[in-house]
Write a protein that holds these residues in place. Structure first.
Motif, mmCIF file in Angstrom:
data_model
loop_
_atom_site.group_PDB
_atom_site.id
_atom_site.type_symbol
_atom_site.label_atom_id
_atom_site.label_comp_id
_atom_site.label_asym_id
_atom_site.label_seq_id
_atom_site.Cartn_x
_atom_site.Cartn_y
_atom_site.Cartn_z
ATOM 1 N N VAL A 114 0.905 -1.150 0.000
ATOM 2 C CA VAL A 114 0.000 0.000 0.000
ATOM 3 C C VAL A 114 0.942 1.196 0.000
ATOM 4 C CG1 VAL A 114 -1.628 1.383 1.324
ATOM 5 C CG2 VAL A 114 -1.867 -1.102 1.276
ATOM 6 N N ALA A 115 0.832 2.053 -1.006
ATOM 7 C CA ALA A 115 1.754 3.182 -1.045
ATOM 8 C C ALA A 115 1.372 4.184 0.043
ATOM 9 C CB ALA A 115 1.734 3.836 -2.417
ATOM 10 N N GLY A 116 2.382 4.693 0.735
ATOM 11 C CA GLY A 116 2.129 5.712 1.747
ATOM 12 C C GLY A 116 2.879 6.990 1.442
ATOM 13 N N ASN A 117 3.829 6.891 0.524
ATOM 14 C CA ASN A 117 4.754 8.000 0.327
ATOM 15 C C ASN A 117 4.474 8.863 -0.904
ATOM 16 O OD1 ASN A 117 6.849 7.889 2.549
ATOM 17 N ND2 ASN A 117 6.801 5.758 1.913
ATOM 18 N N MET A 118 3.337 8.597 -1.572
ATOM 19 C CA MET A 118 2.824 9.588 -2.535
ATOM 20 C C MET A 118 1.465 10.037 -2.004
ATOM 21 S SD MET A 118 1.883 7.116 -5.786
ATOM 22 C CE MET A 118 2.258 5.361 -5.599
ATOM 23 N N GLY A 119 1.337 9.973 -0.688
ATOM 24 C CA GLY A 119 0.025 9.960 -0.073
ATOM 25 C C GLY A 119 -0.436 8.521 -0.156
ATOM 26 N N VAL A 120 -1.506 8.201 0.572
ATOM 27 C CA VAL A 120 -1.970 6.809 0.573
ATOM 28 C C VAL A 120 -2.592 6.463 -0.780
ATOM 29 C CG1 VAL A 120 -3.637 5.203 1.582
ATOM 30 C CG2 VAL A 120 -2.343 6.758 3.064
#
Ligand SMILES: *Cc1c(COP(=O)(O)O)cnc(C)c1O
Length: 425
Positions: free
Chosen positions: A206-212
């Motif tokens: 789950v990407a967290g580092n381009m926003g969730v």
């Protein structure tokens, strides 16, 4: 001059940008950064004594809340017995066995001191294990500041990386293939072309580092299939998601078994700690058992170990995930309603106890769409929140986090402060 501003100007004399990590300088949102005096539960206080309800949670680690009494006690008790031995201590064995029991794909684990180190070592291991050189990463994912992964790519298609920072040679960046997130076609194409040379795919499940940004249904499955088909290794960077989304991380939630998993943040409960782990035959390639060298003077540090053990113990005992999800839903829905009333276009991506408010009317499913967010609007929103006593990440492209210390009442208070902030925009 305010005390925050005074200290920050002093800080700038002795530290680059006045900080130990860039985003702390609040550059993308403007204004002087706050300088923190202390934190407890879901609250944090700056040097002027101003209180904030904290949704930064130290960028993720603080899932139990700040200064959790059991964690603090464990760290204090250990501190009296020595801060570092440079030799194995029993707590390492305890924490390693807990991690192996909780994370489905991990048999063996190596402790390091940060998430960056975990991912860097995992990539080296993948290259050593496969004897291949290319690394695949996805646009908008962050894996720490390791050269090979601090690269950016073109948009929408697979490209060889270009250095994402000064100091990374082009030759190095070219060994990284950058692909768009949530795009199985680009992935399959890249594997058709380069599959035999791809050592590993590294991804935030789950990407967290381009926003969730949540993975679409077939995306992770496609990655699992392609890496299997070409005998590349799948590395899940669960530095944020590990013990945050569930006790077994995103891999448990989505039923996917990566070859190597990287951990950090929640694992150390606020102490510096990272780890990488996986199946036994892969992990046995790590020195001294195998040929892939990796070491650390402070690795397995007893203070980090006891903080990690206690944090996991509390999580196992309290199973806070349903509670956190429900509380997060209430907060996110509350914010959405306030923004809607004001006619401010937005999208909120949310999973478990993490979410991001994007100021856009597009669905956000990759880095391109994340970038459609109005960052000027975010900056004003951030500053208004800060002034009302609500701390969120000082960048659009980050996740807000909740902790077990946040109560329904704290969320109601936060929503009241957020309403005032939005009214002032
Ligand atoms: C924070 C983070 C890292 C880097 O961890 P550090 O402890 O800051 O080095 C790596 N991967 C992801 C997904 C992260 O969010």
């Amino acid at each position: 001059m305010s005390k925050n501003a005074e200290l920050f100007s002093l800080a700038k004399r002795f530290m680059p940008g006045g900080v130990s990590s860039p985003v702390r300088a609040f550059k993308s949102v403007g204004g002087d950064p706050i300088i923190v005096e202390r934190a407890e539960g879901c609250k944090i206080w700056d040097v002027e004594g101003k209180e904030y309800i904290d949704f930064l949670c130290s960028w993720g680690p603080i899932i139990l809340g700040h200064a959790h009494p059991e964690v603090v006690q464990a760290v204090c008790e250990q501190a009296h017995k020595g801060l570092s031995y440079g030799l194995t201590n029993p707590h390492e064995i305890t924490l390693a066995s807990m991690v192996a029991n909780l994370v489905p794909s991990i048999d063996k684990v190596r402790f390091v001191s940060s998430g960056t180190e975990a991912v860097m070592s995992a990539v080296r291991l993948a290259r050593g294990y496969t004897g291949r050189k290319y690394v695949v990463k996805f646009e908008g994912c962050y894996h720490g500041h390791y050269d090979s992964l601090l690269v950016s790519g073109g948009s929408g298609v697979a490209t060889f990386g270009i250095p994402g920072t000064a100091g990374v040679p082009e030759e190095m960046a070219k060994l990284t293939l950058v692909l768009p997130y949530n795009n199985p076609h680009a992935l399959i194409e890249a594997f058709e072309k380069y599959g035999e040379d791809i050592a590993c795919v590294v991804i935030e499940p789950v990407a967290g580092n381009m926003g969730v940004v949540l993975p679409e249904e077939d995306f992770l499955k496609a990655i699992e299939e392609q890496t299997k088909k070409y005998a590349s290794l799948l590395i899940f960077d669960e530095v944020i998601t590990g013990f945050r989304l569930s006790l077994g991380g995103a891999q448990e939630l989505f039923g996917i078994r990566p070859d190597i998993t990287c951990l950090g943040k929640v694992l150390g409960g606020g102490m510096p700690l990272g780890a990488y782990g996986g199946k036994e035959d892969i992990m046995n390639k790590v020195s001294p058992e195998g040929p892939v060298y990796q070491a650390g003077t402070l690795s397995g540090n007893p203070l980090s170990m006891v903080a990690g053990i206690k944090t996991l113990e509390v999580l196992i005992r309290e199973k806070p995930y349903k509670y956190l999800e429900e509380l997060t839903r209430r907060l996110a829905e509350g914010i959405s309603e306030l923004l809607r009333e004001k006619g401010i276009p937005h999208r909120i991506n949310r999973i478990g106890s993490m979410f991001t408010v994007f100021f856009t009317d597009q669905e956000v499913k990759d880095f391109q769409s994340a970038k459609s967010s109005d960052t000027q609007m975010f900056a004003r929103f951030f500053r208004a929140l800060l002034s009302e006593g609500v701390l969120i990440p000082p960048s659009q492209f980050e996740a807000w986090f909740l902790s077990m210390a946040h109560t329904q009442k704290d969320i109601d208070d936060a929503l009241e402060r957020i309403k005032k902030a939005i009214d002032s925009l």
